[in-house]
Design a protein around this motif. Structure first.
Motif, PDB file in Angstrom:
ATOM      1  N   THR A 141       0.830  -1.202   0.000  1.00 16.21           N
ATOM      2  CA  THR A 141       0.000   0.000   0.000  1.00 16.21           C
ATOM      3  C   THR A 141       0.869   1.257   0.000  1.00 16.21           C
ATOM      4  OG1 THR A 141      -1.906   1.030   1.073  1.00 16.21           O
ATOM      5  CG2 THR A 141      -0.187   0.160   2.517  1.00 16.21           C
ATOM      6  N   THR A 142       0.212   2.400   0.023  1.00 14.81           N
ATOM      7  CA  THR A 142       0.926   3.671   0.013  1.00 14.81           C
ATOM      8  C   THR A 142       1.391   4.038   1.426  1.00 14.81           C
ATOM      9  OG1 THR A 142      -1.227   4.753   0.190  1.00 14.81           O
ATOM     10  CG2 THR A 142      -0.231   4.611  -2.001  1.00 14.81           C
ATOM     11  N   SER A 146       5.177   8.532   0.522  1.00 13.32           N
ATOM     12  CA  SER A 146       4.853   8.450  -0.912  1.00 13.32           C
ATOM     13  C   SER A 146       3.679   9.345  -1.270  1.00 13.32           C
ATOM     14  CB  SER A 146       4.570   6.994  -1.305  1.00 13.32           C
ATOM     15  OG  SER A 146       3.383   6.502  -0.693  1.00 13.32           O
ATOM     16  N   ASN A 147       2.654   9.401  -0.396  1.00 13.27           N
ATOM     17  CA  ASN A 147       1.514  10.261  -0.719  1.00 13.27           C
ATOM     18  C   ASN A 147       1.855  11.742  -0.564  1.00 13.27           C
ATOM     19  OD1 ASN A 147       0.006   8.009  -1.236  1.00 13.27           O
ATOM     20  ND2 ASN A 147      -1.795   8.730  -0.113  1.00 13.27           N
ATOM     21  N   ARG A 150       3.558  12.533  -3.695  1.00 12.12           N
ATOM     22  CA  ARG A 150       2.693  12.455  -4.873  1.00 12.12           C
ATOM     23  C   ARG A 150       1.575  13.498  -4.852  1.00 12.12           C
ATOM     24  NH1 ARG A 150       0.462   8.272  -8.106  1.00 12.12           N
ATOM     25  NH2 ARG A 150      -0.566   9.366  -9.827  1.00 12.12           N
ATOM     26  N   GLY A 154      -0.324  12.991   3.158  1.00 13.02           N
ATOM     27  CA  GLY A 154      -0.657  11.581   3.308  1.00 13.02           C
ATOM     28  C   GLY A 154      -1.189  11.249   4.678  1.00 13.02           C
ATOM     29  N   ALA A 162      -2.710   8.048   3.218  1.00 14.26           N
ATOM     30  CA  ALA A 162      -1.946   6.881   2.787  1.00 14.26           C
ATOM     31  C   ALA A 162      -2.534   5.603   3.372  1.00 14.26           C
ATOM     32  CB  ALA A 162      -0.493   7.033   3.215  1.00 14.26           C
ATOM     33  N   PRO A 230      -0.442   2.519  -5.031  1.00 13.87           N
ATOM     34  CA  PRO A 230       0.852   3.196  -5.199  1.00 13.87           C
ATOM     35  C   PRO A 230       1.193   3.523  -6.654  1.00 13.87           C
ATOM     36  CG  PRO A 230       1.070   1.341  -3.684  1.00 13.87           C
ATOM     37  CD  PRO A 230      -0.322   1.277  -4.245  1.00 13.87           C
TER      38      PRO A 230
END
Length: 283
Positions: A141-142, A146-147, A150, A154, A162, A230
């Motif tokens: 998962t995220t 990462s979120n 992006r 997150g 996330a 993701p």
């Protein structure tokens, strides 16, 4: 503002009741009792339902379910992504192991007949129906990082939460901590391995109304985070609602147990689950 509204006991009561009324009108709330759900699956009496809920994009849900439960997840508008984790209710140190889930069936792509395995060689659940075919057991998962990179955020209460942050909350509701939140499987967003260079490639969703049914072999805590995959190529966070229904289906489980046409590795894993359940219920 809330300090003023809830400054007195009566004010706090009125505020709480107003929130409850607002929540009752929100389709995101679990329906309690589940038997009050208006449109049960074909052939299923509403009285058999044990879970009925629609999870909005960016939210999570979690529930302890009995052995023999059939769980149906439906991608309502074609933009949901269900990140799923399982822990044994009676032994939560035993949980979904994605590596064994793709190794034992000799198949990395999830679909009907695919077991979700623990690291003890036991089947926690089997996928028994699948109208999507777009899933992923390779990416996990995220994360908050990462979120944030992006989408700009997150955190749980952000507009792009996330998956791991949501699953941490789900785990905490059952006394579990960050070390219990292992890699999850993702439903309704497909990923394939490029045959030329081995990279992971998003193949997206199968569309609105697709569903996946699982049957639980052992009592499990089921955590679901509905949030972007993701590898979601969408430029903005657009995750949509996920419908969750569950009902008792002991006959469906018995059919899986009795099926002697499946691979020997699957039959062994089913036997391991039966052995653990029998031992724990004869005391």
């Amino acid at each position: 503002m809330f300090d003023t509204i809830t400054a007195t006991t009566s004010g706090a009561r009125d505020h709480a009741r107003a929130q409850a009324a607002a929540a009752a009108a929100d389709v995101a709330m679990p329906i309690v009792p589940a038997s009050a759900f208006q449109t049960p699956p074909d052939g299923i009496d509403a009285e058999r339902l044990t879970w009925a809920e629609t999870v909005p994009g960016g939210r999570y849900t979690v529930k302890a379910l009995a052995r023999g439960t059939r769980l149906r997840l439906t991608d309502v508008d074609g933009t949901a992504c269900a990140h799923v984790l399982l822990w044994r209710t009676d032994a939560p140190w035993e949980r979904l192991n994605v590596a064994d889930t793709v190794k034992v069936p000799w198949q990395a792509y999830l679909g009907a007949g695919h077991p979700l395995l623990s690291d003890q060689g036991r089947v926690l659940a089997t996928i028994v129906a699948d109208t999507s075919g777009m899933h992923d057991a390779l990416c996990g998962t995220t994360t908050l990082a990462s979120n944030t990179e992006r989408y700009g955020a997150g955190e749980v209460h952000s507009l792009s939460p996330a998956g791991r942050e949501l699953l941490l909350l789900a785990a905490a509701k059952h006394g579990l901590g960050p070390s219990d939140v292992a890699p999850s499987v993702s439903l309704f967003h497909g990923v394939r391995v490029d045959p030329d260079d081995g990279t992971l490639v998003s193949v997206g969703s199968a569309g609105a109304g697709r569903s996946v049914d699982l049957v639980l072999h052992l009592p499990c805590i089921v955590a679901i985070a509905d949030t972007a995959h993701p590898l979601d190529p969408a430029p903005r966070y657009t995750t949509g609602p996920l419908e969750v229904l569950a009902w008792r289906a002991d006959a469906d489980l018995q059919e899986l147990i009795d099926d002697d046409t499946t691979d020997p590795e699957y039959r062994r894993a089913v036997a391991n689950s039966e052995d653990a359940f029998t031992a724990s219920t004869l005391a």
